[in-house]
Design a protein around this motif. Structure first.
Motif, PDB file in Angstrom:
ATOM      1  N   VAL A 163     -12.384   9.376  -5.231  1.00 40.15           N
ATOM      2  CA  VAL A 163     -12.962   8.828  -3.985  1.00 40.15           C
ATOM      3  C   VAL A 163     -11.926   8.046  -3.182  1.00 40.15           C
ATOM      4  O   VAL A 163     -11.927   8.087  -1.946  1.00 40.15           O
ATOM      5  N   VAL A 164     -11.012   7.354  -3.862  1.00 43.12           N
ATOM      6  CA  VAL A 164      -9.985   6.594  -3.146  1.00 43.12           C
ATOM      7  C   VAL A 164      -8.978   7.571  -2.521  1.00 43.12           C
ATOM      8  O   VAL A 164      -8.563   7.424  -1.367  1.00 43.12           O
ATOM      9  N   HIS A 165      -8.610   8.590  -3.287  1.00 44.03           N
ATOM     10  CA  HIS A 165      -7.684   9.601  -2.748  1.00 44.03           C
ATOM     11  C   HIS A 165      -8.299  10.300  -1.527  1.00 44.03           C
ATOM     12  O   HIS A 165      -7.626  10.522  -0.516  1.00 44.03           O
ATOM     13  N   TYR A 287     -12.800  -0.604 -12.591  1.00 46.90           N
ATOM     14  CA  TYR A 287     -13.589  -1.648 -11.936  1.00 46.90           C
ATOM     15  C   TYR A 287     -12.703  -2.788 -11.470  1.00 46.90           C
ATOM     16  O   TYR A 287     -11.921  -3.343 -12.246  1.00 46.90           O
ATOM     17  N   TYR A 288     -12.837  -3.136 -10.204  1.00 43.76           N
ATOM     18  CA  TYR A 288     -12.122  -4.289  -9.654  1.00 43.76           C
ATOM     19  C   TYR A 288     -13.074  -5.331  -9.065  1.00 43.76           C
ATOM     20  O   TYR A 288     -12.928  -6.513  -9.304  1.00 43.76           O
ATOM     21  N   ASN A 289     -14.063  -4.871  -8.284  1.00 41.79           N
ATOM     22  CA  ASN A 289     -14.971  -5.818  -7.626  1.00 41.79           C
ATOM     23  C   ASN A 289     -16.206  -5.116  -7.053  1.00 41.79           C
ATOM     24  O   ASN A 289     -16.180  -3.908  -6.843  1.00 41.79           O
ATOM     25  N   ALA A 316      -4.764 -12.341  -5.473  1.00 45.98           N
ATOM     26  CA  ALA A 316      -3.718 -12.366  -4.451  1.00 45.98           C
ATOM     27  C   ALA A 316      -3.940 -11.263  -3.411  1.00 45.98           C
ATOM     28  O   ALA A 316      -3.482 -11.355  -2.279  1.00 45.98           O
ATOM     29  N   PHE A 317      -4.647 -10.237  -3.799  1.00 44.70           N
ATOM     30  CA  PHE A 317      -4.958  -9.110  -2.915  1.00 44.70           C
ATOM     31  C   PHE A 317      -6.128  -9.474  -2.004  1.00 44.70           C
ATOM     32  O   PHE A 317      -6.473  -8.732  -1.085  1.00 44.70           O
ATOM     33  N   GLY A 318      -6.799 -10.598  -2.320  1.00 46.85           N
ATOM     34  CA  GLY A 318      -7.984 -10.998  -1.563  1.00 46.85           C
ATOM     35  C   GLY A 318      -9.269 -10.411  -2.130  1.00 46.85           C
ATOM     36  O   GLY A 318     -10.325 -10.535  -1.513  1.00 46.85           O
ATOM     37  N   PHE A 400       4.783  -0.366  -8.241  1.00 40.34           N
ATOM     38  CA  PHE A 400       4.681   0.014  -6.830  1.00 40.34           C
ATOM     39  C   PHE A 400       3.210   0.168  -6.460  1.00 40.34           C
ATOM     40  O   PHE A 400       2.585   1.162  -6.834  1.00 40.34           O
ATOM     41  N   GLU A 401       2.674  -0.831  -5.774  1.00 38.44           N
ATOM     42  CA  GLU A 401       1.240  -0.845  -5.472  1.00 38.44           C
ATOM     43  C   GLU A 401       0.965  -0.121  -4.145  1.00 38.44           C
ATOM     44  O   GLU A 401       0.520  -0.701  -3.167  1.00 38.44           O
ATOM     45  N   TRP A 402       1.290   1.172  -4.099  1.00 40.76           N
ATOM     46  CA  TRP A 402       0.939   2.049  -2.982  1.00 40.76           C
ATOM     47  C   TRP A 402       1.343   1.430  -1.637  1.00 40.76           C
ATOM     48  O   TRP A 402       2.482   1.000  -1.490  1.00 40.76           O
TER      49      TRP A 402
END
Ligand code: PNW
Length: 442
Positions: A163-165, A287-289, A316-318, A400-402
């Motif tokens: 889904v993210v891709h 799972y992140y949020n 830190a990513f918010g 490397f965070e995209w």
């Protein structure tokens, strides 16, 4: 004897390997996208990443010190089949062969992902995920890798977070390949990803191997005093984000996508859904949020809008820190799909923090709290009947965070990207102790 709970960390080839043009690897969509001016924050280059391609043995030593019994990594399709289909690059396969051997030697179960967004650019040039042939090419590549590693690797993840891709890469254009397609074409991409999963799962299963699909799941939260329009928006978002890549593999049908104004998913041929249905031996959950979903503004073009979750800590990513959302996700899957649901694996969970080395030490109390909270959330889900078989921290080394480049540090191990020096953070020791306590033989 039942197999032990898997405690691991997760990574992805493009985020750690570097060595992008070594030993016969051809460019992926991410090589090309990252070179576009403005695509990556501050123009950070993925060329070196963590130099894992050369330092893999040091990284396996770190895993050994951490005491994990599993490691999730991804295989770069453009290393193994550089043009996406056709000629196989032996040197590429050799790299993963060595890695698997080193893991197995240390009692670490390898859990490879076959596609973590690095499509060979040659396939993109031939239509990418808009082309049905790409699904077939993925199955052929899967067969090549399974033939080489299947004697030591029993469990495989086909796709990471389709889904993210689909959304970031093909609708919003903020990830590779940077396309901004309209909704029907975005859903065609979705179908070809599902088809790729189904065809690859058939290849794996015909060799006696397990096929998992990993999705990014985010429980939907409604605003306080939600209106009917807010709730309808929440249902639309849930269908797209949480169900588009889960319903077809578990129930053989697409979720209700009518809110998106598309009567049916384009590109679906007779027999496709039968192939996709029941094609998983496990579901990977990243799972992140949770997501706060609201009714859209007039003319927004999407049937939902995303709000901000307040009153909780943020990374830190918010991103909001809500461990209960992981319990809710795992129990929610269990309730929604019932007996159709195979075992669950938390294939990613973690946070980015503002980590700096001081006197050779990295103090990251936010990450320690994050991990403790989310591991407790997995325990709570298991107590409530969710069949969870593993937990993987995203990620071992800062990487490397995209589109964020090296700005977000998700690692248990700090990486100085100028020197490639690895420094385990305090959270590394904490996770090591948690694993040791839980895997101790009484
Ligand atoms: C996942 N979101 O991506 C990926 O699988 C990893 O490669 C990545 O490094 C990690 O999570 C941290 O971002 C995501 O906006 C990308 O909800 C975007 C989102 C979630 C996960």
């Amino acid at each position: 004897m039942s197999s032990p709970f898997l405690w691991g960390t997760a990574s992805a080839a493009f985020q750690v390997e570097g060595a992008l043009s070594e030993d016969g690897r051809a460019p992926s969509v991410w090589d090309v996208f990252a070179a576009r001016p403005g695509a990556i924050r501050d123009g950070h280059s993925p060329a070196a990443a963590c130099d894992h391609y050369h330092r893999w043995s040091e990284d396996v030593d770190l895993l050994d010190r951490l005491g994990v019994n599993a490691y999730r990594f991804s295989i770069a399709w453009p290393r193994v089949v550089p043009r996406g289909s056709g000629a196989v690059n032996k040197a590429g396969l050799d790299f993963y062969d060595r890695l698997v051997d080193a893991l197995v030697e240390r009692g670490i179960t390898p859990l490879p992902t076959l596609f973590h967004w690095d499509l060979p650019q040659a396939l993109e040039d031939a239509g990418g995920w808009l082309a049905r042939d790409t699904s077939k090419a993925f199955a052929d590549y899967t067969a090549v890798v399974a033939d080489r590693l299947g004697d030591r690797v029993g469990r495989w993840i086909t796709l990471n977070e389709p889904v993210v891709h689909m959304a970031y890469g093909h609708a919003f254009g903020i990830h590779a390949p940077g396309r901004t397609l309209d909704v029907p074409e975005v859903l065609r991409v979705a179908h070809h990803l599902l088809l790729a999963h189904g065809l690859a799962a058939a290849e794996l299963r015909s060799r006696g191997l397990e096929a998992l699909l990993t999705n990014n799941l985010s429980p939907v939260r409604a605003p306080e005093h939600a209106t009917d329009a807010d709730l309808a928006a929440g249902a639309a978002y849930d269908a797209l984000h949480n169900r588009l890549f889960t319903d077809p593999v578990l129930t053989g049908a697409h979720p209700d996508l009518s809110a998106f104004g598309v009567p049916e998913v384009p590109g679906v041929r007779e027999g496709d859904l039968d192939l996709i249905s029941g094609s998983v031996d496990g579901i990977g959950v990243n799972y992140y949020n949770p997501s706060l979903v609201l009714a859209p503004e007039e003319g927004s073009g999407l049937p939902f809008a995303l709000g901000e979750i307040t009153g909780v800590p943020t990374t830190a990513f918010g991103w909001p820190v809500v461990p209960e959302g992981l319990t809710e996700t795992l129990v929610g899957l269990t309730d929604r799909y019932g007996s159709a649901l195979p075992p669950l694996y938390v294939t990613e969970n973690g946070c980015s923090c503002r980590d700096e080395v001081e006197d050779g030490r990295v103090t990251d109390p936010e990450r320690i709290a994050y991990l403790e909270g989310h591991i407790a959330a997995v325990d709570a889900a298991r107590e409530r009947g969710a069949d969870v078989r593993g937990y993987f921290v995203w990620t071992l080394t800062d990487n490397f965070e995209w589109a964020e480049g090296y700005h977000q540090r998700f690692g248990l191990v700090h990486v100085d990207h100028a020197t490639q020096t690895r420094t385990p953070k305090d959270s590394f020791a904490r996770y090591r102790d948690i694993i040791a306590a839980r895997t101790a033989v009484p």
